[in-house]
Scaffold this active site. Structure first.
Site, PDB file in Angstrom:
ATOM      1  N   ARG A  88      42.636  32.134  42.746  1.00  0.00           N
ATOM      2  CA  ARG A  88      43.688  33.016  42.234  1.00  0.00           C
ATOM      3  C   ARG A  88      44.309  33.864  43.331  1.00  0.00           C
ATOM      4  O   ARG A  88      45.238  34.624  43.057  1.00  0.00           O
ATOM      5  CB  ARG A  88      43.095  33.946  41.175  1.00  0.00           C
ATOM      6  N   ARG A 161      39.072  36.844  22.507  1.00  0.00           N
ATOM      7  CA  ARG A 161      38.679  37.549  23.726  1.00  0.00           C
ATOM      8  C   ARG A 161      39.192  38.982  23.717  1.00  0.00           C
ATOM      9  O   ARG A 161      40.314  39.236  23.294  1.00  0.00           O
ATOM     10  CB  ARG A 161      39.224  36.803  24.945  1.00  0.00           C
ATOM     11  N   ARG A 172      47.748  41.092  33.473  1.00  0.00           N
ATOM     12  CA  ARG A 172      47.339  39.768  33.958  1.00  0.00           C
ATOM     13  C   ARG A 172      48.534  38.979  34.479  1.00  0.00           C
ATOM     14  O   ARG A 172      48.429  38.271  35.487  1.00  0.00           O
ATOM     15  CB  ARG A 172      46.624  38.993  32.839  1.00  0.00           C
TER      16      ARG A 172
HETATM   17  P1  ADP Z   1      42.971  32.967  31.418  1.00  0.00           P
HETATM   18  O1  ADP Z   1      42.319  31.833  30.678  1.00  0.00           O
HETATM   19  O2  ADP Z   1      43.695  33.897  30.491  1.00  0.00           O
HETATM   20  O3  ADP Z   1      43.783  32.521  32.583  1.00  0.00           O
HETATM   21  P2  ADP Z   1      40.414  33.473  32.669  1.00  0.00           P
HETATM   22  O4  ADP Z   1      39.412  33.169  31.623  1.00  0.00           O
HETATM   23  O5  ADP Z   1      40.642  32.446  33.720  1.00  0.00           O
HETATM   24  O6  ADP Z   1      41.793  33.877  31.980  1.00  0.00           O
HETATM   25  O7  ADP Z   1      40.050  34.843  33.394  1.00  0.00           O
HETATM   26  C1  ADP Z   1      39.766  36.018  32.669  1.00  0.00           C
HETATM   27  C2  ADP Z   1      39.607  37.190  33.643  1.00  0.00           C
HETATM   28  O8  ADP Z   1      38.515  36.915  34.539  1.00  0.00           O
HETATM   29  C3  ADP Z   1      40.796  37.426  34.567  1.00  0.00           C
HETATM   30  O9  ADP Z   1      41.776  38.258  33.956  1.00  0.00           O
HETATM   31  C4  ADP Z   1      40.116  38.116  35.758  1.00  0.00           C
HETATM   32  O10 ADP Z   1      39.798  39.472  35.453  1.00  0.00           O
HETATM   33  C5  ADP Z   1      38.811  37.363  35.863  1.00  0.00           C
HETATM   34  N1  ADP Z   1      38.903  36.180  36.742  1.00  0.00           N
HETATM   35  C6  ADP Z   1      38.767  34.871  36.377  1.00  0.00           C
HETATM   36  N2  ADP Z   1      38.886  34.047  37.439  1.00  0.00           N
HETATM   37  C7  ADP Z   1      39.122  34.857  38.510  1.00  0.00           C
HETATM   38  C8  ADP Z   1      39.356  34.608  39.890  1.00  0.00           C
HETATM   39  N3  ADP Z   1      39.388  33.358  40.401  1.00  0.00           N
HETATM   40  N4  ADP Z   1      39.554  35.688  40.701  1.00  0.00           N
HETATM   41  C9  ADP Z   1      39.531  36.950  40.215  1.00  0.00           C
HETATM   42  N5  ADP Z   1      39.323  37.245  38.925  1.00  0.00           N
HETATM   43  C10 ADP Z   1      39.117  36.213  38.072  1.00  0.00           C
END
Ligand code: ADP
Ligand code: ADP
Ligand code: ZN
Length: 219
Positions: A88, A161, A172
């Protein structure tokens, strides 16, 4: 063995498509979001640290997520990996390249899933999932066959969630455009980037991804 990244904003459909690839091709899904939610549940110090950040919609530190991925890749077997929600940031992308290189692997495709913000709000506000098997549903576009019951495992514990609310989504999305969207240029430059229309129906998106994998270098 085919290692790929699914890249896209929150709600683009990364988890949904990753699950399809696991079923259809026996690939291994590595979702940092799922790993972090597990860490929270475990009540460790790291879990407590990340909980507040996740609920606010911010990004957890590179150090923590790279550590989680490193741990998973250490026991890596032959099957292809789907990186879902990782990398990310540019620092995470560099770290992933180095980790894969050490294992004698390389990325075969980075698949960008394009979805506009208005659709993302609808996706996120209708999302619910099964904590027991990971299946992901949507109130309108992909409801369970029987209300309140997981199609895949029969669980009745379906949950929404805590961070799937309008306030957190705003943060986000901002995080995505500031820190993650630059990876599109990064992977385009590396020659690894493919894009799919994430607004299409789930089966159509799956078909477009299958075409990319079947045409990419190693698949
Ligand atoms: P979505 O499915 O909505 O894209 P995720 O389940 O991938 O969300 O991620 C949920 C949260 O977990 C993010 O908003 C962040 O806080 C954290 N997160 C997940 N992956 C990462 C990453 N690679 N780097 C930093 N934070 C992360
Ligand atoms: P991400 O992992 O990128 O955050 P998800 O796979 O969790 O995204 O999908 C977000 C929501 O949108 C879920 O409720 C899912 O059921 C729904 N969804 C996923 N793909 C599509 C699609 N192509 N069309 C309509 N709804 C979708
Ligand atoms: Zn289930």
């Amino acid at each position: 063995m085919t290692d790929i990244i699914l890249l896209g904003p929150p709600g683009a459909g990364k988890g949904t498509q990753a699950r399809r690839l696991v079923e259809d091709r026996g690939m291994v899904q590595l979702s940092t979001g799922d790993m972090l939610r597990e860490a929270r549940k475990s009540g460790t110090e790291m879990g407590r640290k990340v909980a507040a950040v996740m609920d606010s919609g911010g990004l957890v530190t590179d150090e923590i997520v790279i550590g989680l991925i490193e741990e998973k890749l250490r026991g890596a077997t032959g099957a292809g990996f789907i990186f879902d929600g990782f990398p990310r940031t540019l620092a995470q992308a560099d770290a992933l390249g180095a980790l894969l290189g050490r294992l004698g692997r390389r990325l075969d495709a980075v698949i960008e899933m394009r979805v506009d913000d208005a659709a993302l709000v609808a996706r996120i506000s209708g999302r619910y999932s099964c904590p027991d098997c990971g299946a992901v549903y949507h109130d309108e576009t992909r409801p369970t066959r029987v209300a309140g019951k997981c199609d895949d495992c029969g669980s009745e514990n379906l949950v929404r969630r805590a961070d799937d609310n309008a306030e957190s989504l705003k943060t986000r999305l901002m995080e995505y455009y500031k820190k993650t969207a630059p990876l599109i240029g990064y992977y385009y430059h590396a020659g690894d980037l493919f894009s799919v229309d994430g607004l299409a129906a789930i089966d159509e998106v799956a078909g477009a991804i299958a075409n990319i994998l079947d045409q990419s270098r190693v698949a």
